[in-house]
Design an enzyme around this catalytic site. Structure first.
Site, PDB file in Angstrom:
ATOM      1  CB  VAL A 137      43.779  71.926  76.726  1.00 10.65           C
ATOM      2  CG1 VAL A 137      43.857  72.069  78.244  1.00 10.65           C
ATOM      3  CG2 VAL A 137      43.696  70.457  76.331  1.00 10.65           C
ATOM      4  CE1 TYR A 138      45.255  80.605  76.417  1.00 10.87           C
ATOM      5  CE2 TYR A 138      44.200  80.638  74.263  1.00 10.87           C
ATOM      6  CZ  TYR A 138      44.753  81.311  75.339  1.00 10.87           C
ATOM      7  OH  TYR A 138      44.799  82.682  75.350  1.00 10.87           O
ATOM      8  CG  LEU A 139      40.550  77.959  72.198  1.00  6.79           C
ATOM      9  CD1 LEU A 139      40.017  77.532  70.834  1.00  6.79           C
ATOM     10  CD2 LEU A 139      40.538  79.480  72.329  1.00  6.79           C
TER      11      LEU A 139
END
Length: 218
Positions: free
Chosen positions: A128-130
């Site tokens: 999700v972060y990437l």
């Protein structure tokens, strides 16, 4: 130069503030908590208390007016859930970019992440972060009113900086001390010829200033 840094209490931001202040730049850091202000003052930076998750574009633009450069170094942090990846790593970056455009600040640096990609697959928090970082980067790239440079460091470490790096469009994975990330950012702020570049950064063999001049075409 006057440089405003979003995420001013972050580990890279505090290092960057010390470097910029030591060379005579006027530095301000945007922080969420008033109790972080003394750490910024100790680093030579002016603290600006403002929550980028709730502020309006105009409120952020007001803090950016008169700046020569803006650096987005905010992050939700490793302990945060998926929702804050969207509100900080993506939405706050978009807000800060829009505010820079409104304030007339052209030079804009983003501390992104190696592997950032809006099309990244997976459902883990890091996936999700990437995606969030990739979407933020893509948005910044779309803004013609900004002279942007996106920096994507490899695995961050707290080792002492060596001042020796590899800085290229594609470096492959590897570690890099936060000290050296801050040193590269300080050089990039001063190197408008890196406008329009997305750069990966890991430890290497080139002195920071040489590495930055090389990607700038000097």
């Amino acid at each position: 130069m006057r440089i405003v840094i979003a995420g001013g209490h972050g580990q890279i931001a505090l290092r960057l503030e010390r470097l910029l202040a030591a060379r005579g730049d006027e530095v301000a850091g945007i922080i969420r908590k008033a109790e972080q202000a003394d750490d910024l003052r100790a680093a030579g930076a002016e603290p600006i208390v403002l929550d980028l998750e709730s502020a309006s574009v105009e409120e952020v633009a007001e803090r950016l007016r008169g700046a020569d450069a803006a650096v987005f170094a905010a992050g939700a942090g490793p302990g945060s859930g998926a929702a804050r990846k969207d509100t900080v790593d993506k939405a706050a970056a978009v807000l800060f970019a829009d505010a820079a455009v409104r304030a007339g600040v052209r030079r804009f640096l983003v501390v992104s992440s190696m592997g950032a990609d809006p099309g990244h697959r997976g459902d883990e928090i890091f996936d999700v972060y990437l995606r969030a970082k990739g979407e933020a980067d893509a948005y910044v790239r779309s803004l013609d009113a900004l002279d942007w440079t996106i920096l994507r460091p490899g695995a961050l470490t707290d080792d002492a900086g060596t001042g020796l790096v590899r800085l290229e469009a594609h470096t492959g994975r590897g570690p890099v001390p936060r000290d050296d990330v801050a040193a590269v950012l300080a050089e990039l702020v001063d190197t408008p010829a890196t406008n329009g570049l997305t750069l990966e950064l890991i430890s290497g063999s080139a002195p920071v200033s040489v590495a930055v001049k090389s990607v700038a075409g000097n």
